[in-house]
Design a protein around this motif. Structure first.
Motif, short mmCIF file in Angstrom:
data_model
loop_
_atom_site.label_atom_id
_atom_site.label_comp_id
_atom_site.label_asym_id
_atom_site.label_seq_id
_atom_site.Cartn_x
_atom_site.Cartn_y
_atom_site.Cartn_z
N ASP A 48 -1.36 13.33 -10.28
CA ASP A 48 -0.22 14.04 -9.70
C ASP A 48 -0.24 13.96 -8.19
O ASP A 48 0.81 13.74 -7.56
N ASP A 49 -1.42 14.14 -7.57
CA ASP A 49 -1.54 14.02 -6.11
C ASP A 49 -1.11 12.63 -5.65
O ASP A 49 -0.38 12.49 -4.67
N VAL A 50 -1.58 11.61 -6.36
CA VAL A 50 -1.28 10.22 -5.99
C VAL A 50 0.22 9.97 -6.07
O VAL A 50 0.83 9.45 -5.12
N ARG A 51 0.82 10.36 -7.17
CA ARG A 51 2.25 10.09 -7.36
C ARG A 51 3.11 10.92 -6.43
O ARG A 51 4.18 10.46 -6.01
N GLU A 52 2.66 12.12 -6.08
CA GLU A 52 3.39 12.93 -5.11
C GLU A 52 3.37 12.25 -3.74
O GLU A 52 4.36 12.24 -3.03
N MET B 176 -5.88 6.45 9.20
CA MET B 176 -6.83 5.65 8.45
C MET B 176 -8.03 5.37 9.35
O MET B 176 -7.86 5.06 10.51
N ASN B 177 -9.24 5.50 8.81
CA ASN B 177 -10.39 5.32 9.67
C ASN B 177 -10.66 3.86 10.01
O ASN B 177 -10.18 2.95 9.35
N ILE B 178 -11.41 3.66 11.08
CA ILE B 178 -11.68 2.31 11.58
C ILE B 178 -12.39 1.47 10.54
O ILE B 178 -12.08 0.30 10.35
N CYS C 82 -11.72 6.23 -8.98
CA CYS C 82 -11.97 5.05 -8.16
C CYS C 82 -10.69 4.69 -7.40
O CYS C 82 -9.60 4.80 -7.95
N ILE C 83 -10.88 4.29 -6.15
CA ILE C 83 -9.77 3.75 -5.37
C ILE C 83 -10.22 2.36 -4.92
O ILE C 83 -11.27 2.22 -4.31
N SER C 84 -9.43 1.35 -5.25
CA SER C 84 -9.78 0.00 -4.84
C SER C 84 -8.61 -0.66 -4.13
O SER C 84 -7.45 -0.39 -4.42
N PHE C 85 -8.96 -1.49 -3.17
CA PHE C 85 -7.99 -2.22 -2.37
C PHE C 85 -8.22 -3.71 -2.59
O PHE C 85 -9.37 -4.14 -2.72
N GLY C 86 -7.15 -4.47 -2.62
CA GLY C 86 -7.30 -5.91 -2.80
C GLY C 86 -6.04 -6.64 -2.42
O GLY C 86 -5.03 -6.04 -2.05
N LEU C 87 -6.11 -7.96 -2.53
CA LEU C 87 -4.95 -8.79 -2.26
C LEU C 87 -3.93 -8.57 -3.36
O LEU C 87 -4.28 -8.44 -4.54
N LYS C 88 -2.68 -8.51 -3.01
CA LYS C 88 -1.60 -8.29 -3.97
C LYS C 88 -1.57 -9.46 -4.94
O LYS C 88 -1.63 -10.62 -4.54
N GLN C 89 -1.47 -9.13 -6.21
CA GLN C 89 -1.50 -10.16 -7.26
C GLN C 89 -0.11 -10.64 -7.59
O GLN C 89 0.84 -9.97 -7.58
N GLU D 20 -7.12 9.85 5.31
CA GLU D 20 -5.84 10.21 4.69
C GLU D 20 -4.95 8.97 4.70
O GLU D 20 -5.10 8.13 5.56
N PRO D 21 -4.12 8.79 3.73
CA PRO D 21 -3.73 9.75 2.70
C PRO D 21 -4.63 9.75 1.47
O PRO D 21 -4.40 10.49 0.53
N TYR D 22 -5.68 8.93 1.46
CA TYR D 22 -6.51 8.75 0.27
C TYR D 22 -7.42 9.94 -0.02
O TYR D 22 -7.66 10.26 -1.18
#
Length: 153
Positions: free
Chosen positions: A91-95, A1-3, A146-153, A82-84
């Motif tokens: 299919d890529d995501v679920r694999e 994962m990048n800095i 879209c790929i988004s990151f956040g606090l777990k709900q 990676e892995p994003y």
């Protein structure tokens, strides 16, 4: 994962002033999508939005827009780590990530968005970030938009 992504992930839940003092973001004005919006945004790069709660200015999301859902939508052209980076379709995501802990199938949103392919939500516990989640959103062809990151709900 990048800095860069790691630095943003470490800032989720922290106040803007603290993130600014740490040098993770520049001192630029927030983008308010509409007057009274509950979320304010910073856009450090085209297609990358950092969301902050308007009430307390704590960072709540990191959003990479990878495909246009409406005309002239800004697209992220940088490199995702990676892995994003290799997650181009559902299919890529679920694999790569397995069965999502939350999933939503195709649905119709108000225009200009129209039909979308749904989304999958995964916890980031496997990366030592139990308090975070990642959401992959899809178009009707099940390509990642879209790929988004956040606090777990």
């Amino acid at each position: 994962m990048n800095i860069e992504l790691n630095a943003y992930l470490d800032c989720l839940g922290k106040p803007h002033v603290e993130i600014l003092e740490a040098g993770v973001v520049e001192d630029t004005p927030f983008i308010e999508v509409y007057p009274g919006s509950l979320t304010l945004y910073l856009q450090p790069q085209v297609g990358l939005d950092l969301g902050f709660l308007a009430e307390d200015r704590k960072m709540e999301s990191i959003i990479y827009t990878l495909r246009e859902l409406y005309p002239e939508e800004p697209i992220f052209t940088g490199e995702l780590p990676e892995p994003y980076a290799s997650c181009k379709t559902r299919d890529d995501v679920r694999e790569r990530f397995g069965t999502p802990y939350i999933m939503k199938g195709p649905l119709r949103l108000p225009d200009p968005l129209g039909e979308i392919g749904g989304w999958d939500v995964y916890t980031m516990a496997g990366e030592g970030r139990e308090h975070l989640q990642v959401v992959f959103k899809y178009d009707v062809e099940t390509r990642v938009t879209c790929i988004s990151f956040g606090l777990k709900q």
